[in-house]
Design an enzyme around this catalytic site. Structure first.
Site, PDB file in Angstrom:
ATOM      1  N   LEU A 608       0.834  -1.203   0.000  1.00 47.52           N
ATOM      2  CA  LEU A 608       0.000   0.000   0.000  1.00 47.52           C
ATOM      3  C   LEU A 608       0.868   1.251   0.000  1.00 47.52           C
ATOM      4  CD1 LEU A 608      -2.635  -1.023   2.670  1.00 47.52           C
ATOM      5  CD2 LEU A 608      -3.018  -0.776   0.220  1.00 47.52           C
ATOM      6  N   LYS A 610       4.808   3.096   1.788  1.00 48.82           N
ATOM      7  CA  LYS A 610       5.917   2.930   2.700  1.00 48.82           C
ATOM      8  C   LYS A 610       5.767   4.004   3.760  1.00 48.82           C
ATOM      9  CE  LYS A 610      10.909   2.238   2.522  1.00 48.82           C
ATOM     10  NZ  LYS A 610      10.939   1.368   3.674  1.00 48.82           N
ATOM     11  N   GLY A 612       6.558   5.644   7.726  1.00 47.49           N
ATOM     12  CA  GLY A 612       7.763   6.094   8.393  1.00 47.49           C
ATOM     13  C   GLY A 612       8.551   4.952   8.996  1.00 47.49           C
ATOM     14  N   PHE A 613       7.902   3.828   9.235  1.00 44.82           N
ATOM     15  CA  PHE A 613       8.572   2.746   9.943  1.00 44.82           C
ATOM     16  C   PHE A 613       8.898   1.565   9.033  1.00 44.82           C
ATOM     17  CE2 PHE A 613       5.730   4.994  12.763  1.00 44.82           C
ATOM     18  CZ  PHE A 613       6.602   5.422  13.737  1.00 44.82           C
ATOM     19  N   GLY A 614       8.351   1.554   7.825  1.00 48.66           N
ATOM     20  CA  GLY A 614       8.595   0.427   6.930  1.00 48.66           C
ATOM     21  C   GLY A 614       7.432   0.262   5.972  1.00 48.66           C
ATOM     22  N   ASP A 728       4.085  12.846  15.905  1.00 51.39           N
ATOM     23  CA  ASP A 728       4.327  12.929  14.466  1.00 51.39           C
ATOM     24  C   ASP A 728       3.003  13.149  13.730  1.00 51.39           C
ATOM     25  OD1 ASP A 728       5.873  13.042  12.210  1.00 51.39           O
ATOM     26  OD2 ASP A 728       5.911  10.874  11.905  1.00 51.39           O
TER      27      ASP A 728
END
Ligand SMILES: *[C@@H]1O[C@H](CO)[C@@H](O)[C@H](O)[C@H]1NC(C)=O
Ligand SMILES: *[C@@H]1O[C@H](CO)[C@@H](O)[C@H](O)[C@H]1NC(C)=O
Ligand SMILES: *[C@@H]1O[C@H](CO)[C@@H](O)[C@H](O)[C@H]1NC(C)=O
Ligand SMILES: *[C@@H]1O[C@H](CO)[C@@H](O)[C@H](O)[C@H]1NC(C)=O
Ligand SMILES: *[C@@H]1O[C@H](CO)[C@@H](O)[C@H](O)[C@H]1NC(C)=O
Ligand SMILES: *[C@@H]1O[C@H](CO)[C@@H](O)[C@H](O)[C@H]1NC(C)=O
Ligand SMILES: *[C@@H]1O[C@H](CO)[C@@H](O)[C@H](O)[C@H]1NC(C)=O
Length: 917
Positions: A608, A610, A612-614, A728
């Site tokens: 779907l 990318k 911030g974490f992966g 964030d």
């Protein structure tokens, strides 16, 4: 001389090129064309026919008027006597009088805080009471206040005349109050109340410390038998009264003389199209007034003189004198362009103001004057009631629906506090020290708002119908000396805090079901039993929790042995259909095995995006519920144990505006989170046009998104203890559901994770966040609080309004934050110029203003000046109400002004002007 000023614009002008002028003329022309086709908008007008019985649209102006009952809760409706009706407008035929109260008020709302407005009251006595008290022998007088400020004394000397009084000010709150005070010289009354928003650029003398009272506004030299000019000729519905004098000759032109929307005074064209010059070709034009005739106490007089030349290619030059001193020299009016000379400081105070306009040297024509305004400047009264006290008493008023004229500031004006309220006064603040609500038909329990009056000494709630227990917290009010709860229906025991309080006179007789302290009562027993239940519940849940932890622990240990590597899209695993069915999955709080995730995502087939974490993959649970599976990079800065605890916490947080965490997977170094799937993607995608949909089509929808996101954040800040700070907040973390409801994503993760592949901040230290959204106070001090989320949320509001990214590349190719960009543009331009062009439908500009105002407060540098998320939710809802009221009108087909917006990088000079000074 020293008190003289000239327009800043005039000085400005010298620096502009002729190219600029060309554009200016083009702009004026566009506006002129636009005006022919559209009636100016009445948006934001509040028009009240005091004492009227129906809502109606005024036949002459086309302005809708409302009855006054939603705005006041006091007084008697009357009509002027029949002999006084024919010459009146509909609004002036009725009035409301206030025979019984000393102070009676109206609350005007909605009003946009910090915006300028014009407020006008009209008073036509018309012998409504048959007393004919308004004659010159015994004038009828009473005092007028707006908010906490003395406005003026109303002096009714003629029963047939409609006296109007006007003030220009900045709104200090979401409503403006108007109060009439009985000073013992007759019954106060009012016929019409009118509130008109005006642009910030207008009347520069009006600011947050100073307001203007209008003394005169004259249309000089009008055609014969002219009436006052107002709306729609004047977009702001100012009243320009026809004025001519002996020795004046009227001249007119048919050419329109329109003002730029950026100019300070914007006189209507029709007012500028007529002027006076001296009769008999005299070279001097003189007029004057006496200060005493203004009926105003203040001495700071401001004057605007308006000029425009009607004859082409002539020389008309004159000097202007005030009381024999030069006020302005060698002035030449521009041809068919409105021009003005105004004070930027007050005139020297005087008993009499004598003006003379004298032709100078080479002038071939006599002086001219088209219009004039005269004001007295006053300072805002800084005294106001302590906000906690004011909020508490307003809550009490609403809760118990108190039927008294409790409108405006509770303690100010000082001589006339609310009925039943007494205050103490220090510099600039008033505290409520006494409240008497005896026999006021209060019912329900004693509100917690009563414990909020930190300075209260006397509280009388006797002889009402109050029920429930007496709150313990009343005993904590340190100044309380008298508490009277006699004659209610209170139950329970008397709190010992009250029984043992020193120096307190406490009456509580006449409450048949109240237990005196010390004895054991039914109520007390109930408390014991409920305490026992709580203890049992606690023990049971602890046991259950331990059992659950043991089970989870063993399961994980078992799975941990089958270590798997980071998912690759081409790994093919057999799908074990029956395996999945074996264990019916609870929807929430589930621990997934890595193998299960492979099934769910069909081997990580559809990515779907990318985050911030992966990477994030799409998937289906076996009950066909769609999910988003977020694979986390393995750079966790925390131990697994802490992470697990954190995730466990997150799965317990549920709110309709938060993306639900359904479960997680933790196997070896695989970390994955399973979220509910949000089919409409991120808000950022919608704003940048990546995701084509209707979500951000109208301002109303954008507001709904903002409200959803705000509610989600409010929940994180208030429902969790300690508050959960998102850290964030950004438009790519606001997701939209199928029904376009906004949900906040990724909360609770920033604390646990390194932000490796996120910020490209040049000197990123340990500060977490995304450029453009980061609270500058946090990035400088590293101190985080909920207010850092509030800052980032303010940026999102600005994105919704402007359609700009959080970091804007400006003309000179320097990137600046959206916050700075908006502040800079608003300082010199009309707000319409910053509104997203992609907002295809009309929008209520007051609603936008309110949202901008909120966003700017959210992004204040000092976190203490930022509102809470709860407050933001409230204000956004008010903004939505304005928008709904507006689009309601829109759909019923009322004509709408199309604002012409032309973006100027610098403020254009409003008018042609002389080059010499
Ligand atoms: C007039 O309109 C206002 C606002 O829509 C409403 O509150 C009020 O009840 C109306 N008054 C009458 C008499 O219909
Ligand atoms: C005002 O007082 C008079 C006499 O005291 C009373 O008859 C009347 O009903 C009162 N009016 C209102 C609006 O309270
Ligand atoms: C009210 O008007 C009368 C008549 O013009 C005047 O004598 C009186 O001083 C005025 N009172 C106030 C308070 O302005
Ligand atoms: C308001 O205007 C007055 C007069 O021009 C000025 O003295 C004062 O500083 C201004 N106040 C603010 C807050 O700008
Ligand atoms: C005024 O003068 C300009 C040039 O100076 C000329 O073009 C214009 O036609 C004149 N207008 C009239 C009405 O004489
Ligand atoms: C007081 O409140 C009770 C219950 O709320 C109600 O039944 C009763 O009628 C009220 N009494 C008065 C005098 O209002
Ligand atoms: C309330 O109690 C005080 C002290 O007992 C008493 O002076 C006062 O008259 C009481 N008020 C009423 C309205 O009964």
């Amino acid at each position: 001389m020293h008190a003289m000023g000239i327009s800043n614009a005039r000085i400005f002008f010298l620096f502009y090129s002729s190219k600029m002028l060309f554009w200016l003329f083009l702009l004026l022309e566009i506006i002129a064309v636009a005006k022919v086709h559209s009636q100016p908008s009445t948006q934001g007008f509040i028009s009240i026919d005091c004492g009227g019985s129906t809502n109606y649209t005024d036949a002459t102006t086309g302005i809708p008027y409302l009855t006054d009952d939603p705005f006041t809760d006091d007084g008697v409706n009357s009509q002027v006597a029949s002999g006084y009706r024919s010459s009146s407008s509909q609004g002036e035929q009725t009035l409301r009088s206030f025979p019984n109260a000393t102070r009676s008020c109206y609350a005007l709302k909605p009003v946009i805080k910090n915006r300028k407005y014009l407020l006008r009251g009209t008073f036509k006595y018309g012998n409504y009471d048959g007393q004919n008290s308004a004659n010159t022998v015994r004038p009828l007088q009473f005092d007028l206040y707006f908010d906490a400020n003395f406005w003026r004394t109303v002096n009714i000397t003629d029963p047939s005349y409609a006296f109007w009084y006007e003030v220009l000010a900045v709104a200090m709150a979401d409503s403006v109050s108007v109060c009439l005070v009985n000073t013992g010289s007759g019954t106060p009354f009012i016929s019409v109340l009118e509130f008109r928003p005006i642009p910030d650029v207008m009347y520069p003398a009006v600011n947050t410390t100073q307001f203007l009272i209008t003394n005169m506004r004259c249309n000089v030299g009008p055609p014969l038998n002219s009436v006052s000019v107002r709306y729609p000729q004047d977009s702001y519905d100012r009243l320009w009264e026809a004025w001519t004098a002996n020795g004046f000759t009227e001249i007119t032109t048919d050419e329109s003389i329109d003002s730029s929307t950026n100019s300070h005074f914007q006189p209507p064209s029709i007012v500028m199209q007529s002027a006076a010059t001296p009769s008999d070709n005299s070279s001097v034009m003189e007029f004057w007034w006496y200060h005493s005739s203004l009926g105003i106490s203040g001495n700071d007089e401001y004057v605007n003189l308006f000029f425009s030349e009607f004859t082409p290619n002539t020389t008309r030059t004159f000097n202007i004198y005030l009381n024999d001193y030069f006020w302005y020299s060698n002035y030449t009016p521009p041809y068919l362009i409105p021009d003005y000379i105004y004070n930027d400081r007050p005139n020297t105070p005087s008993q009499q103001y004598r003006w003379a306009l004298n032709s100078s040297g080479l002038s071939s024509l006599p002086p001219i004057l088209n219009a004039m305004e005269v004001f007295t400047a006053m300072q805002f009264d800084p005294l106001e009631t302590n906000t906690n006290d004011a909020d508490a008493i307003n809550d009490i008023k609403e809760l118990y629906r108190i039927k008294r004229s409790w409108i405006g500031d509770p303690c100010v004006p000082q001589q006339y506090p609310w009925d039943g309220v007494n205050c103490s006064y220090e510099t600039n603040t008033a505290r409520i020290i006494s409240i008497n609500l005896s026999s006021s038909a209060l019912s329900g329990s004693i509100s917690s708002s009563f414990h909020m009056f930190a300075a209260i000494k006397y509280l009388d709630l006797s002889y009402n119908n109050l029920t429930g227990p007496i709150p313990d917290a009343l005993g904590a009010l340190s100044s309380l000396q008298i508490l009277n709860l006699t004659g209610n229906n209170l139950t329970g025991t008397i709190p010992s805090s009250l029984l043992h309080k020193q120096n307190l006179v406490f009456s509580h007789g006449g409450n048949p079901n109240l237990c005196p302290g010390g004895t054991s009562c039914g109520e007390e027993k109930k408390k014991h039993s409920s305490a026992a239940i709580i203890v049992i519940i606690c023990i049971v849940s602890v046991v259950l929790l331990i059992v659950a932890i043991i089970i989870v622990w063993t399961v994980i240990k078992k799975r941990g042995s089958s270590r798997t590597t980071y998912p690759e899209q081409n790994i093919v695993q057999p799908i074990k259909e029956n395996n999945a069915q074996e264990s019916p999955l609870p929807i929430e709080n589930r621990v997934f095995a890595y193998k299960e995730l492979e099934i769910v995502t069909n081997n990580f087939k559809k990515q779907l995006g990318k985050g911030g974490f992966g990477p994030v993959f799409h998937g289906y649970l076996q009950n066909n519920v769609q999910v988003a599976v977020k694979m986390l990079s393995q750079s966790s800065s925390q131990g697994m144990k802490e992470f697990r605890a954190e995730i466990q916490n997150l799965t317990r947080i549920h709110h309709k505006n938060l993306v639900s965490l359904l479960g997680y997977c933790m196997e070896g170094d695989i970390l994955a989170l399973v979220y509910e799937y949000m089919p409409q993607g991120t808000l950022q995608d919608h704003l940048t046009g990546k995701f084509h949909s209707e979500a951000t089509y109208s301002w109303g929808r954008r507001l709904n998104i903002a409200i959803g996101a705000a509610q989600g954040l409010e929940y994180l800040h208030t429902a969790c203890n300690p508050p959960l700070i998102h850290r964030d907040v950004k438009s790519s973390n606001i997701l939209l559901s199928e029904s376009l409801e906004a949900k906040v994503a990724d909360f609770g993760l920033s604390k646990s994770f390194n932000m490796d592949n996120r910020t490209q901040m040049p000197n990123a230290s340990a500060v977490v966040g995304t450029p453009g959204y980061i609270d500058p106070e946090y990035s400088s001090s590293n101190q985080i609080s909920e207010k850092s989320d509030v800052y980032s949320f303010g940026v999102i509001i600005l994105e919704l309004i402007t359609g700009q990214p959080p970091v804007v590349r400006a003309m000179n190719s320097n990137a600046i934050s959206l916050v700075q960009w908006v502040r800079q543009r608003l300082a010199k331009e009309d707000i319409e110029n910053i509104v997203d062009r992609n907002l295809r439908m009309g929008h209520d500009i007051n609603s936008i203003w309110k949202a901008v105002d909120l966003a700017l407060r959210c992004t204040e540098l000092d976190h203490r000046q930022r509102p809470t998320m709860a407050h933001a939710v409230k204000e956004l809802n008010e903004s939505l109400e304005l928008e709904c009221a507006y689009s309601g009108d829109f759909s019923t087909g009322r004509s709408q002004t199309n604002t012409i917006s032309v973006a100027f990088e610098v403020e254009p000079p409003p008018f042609f002007a002389p080059g010499a000074r």
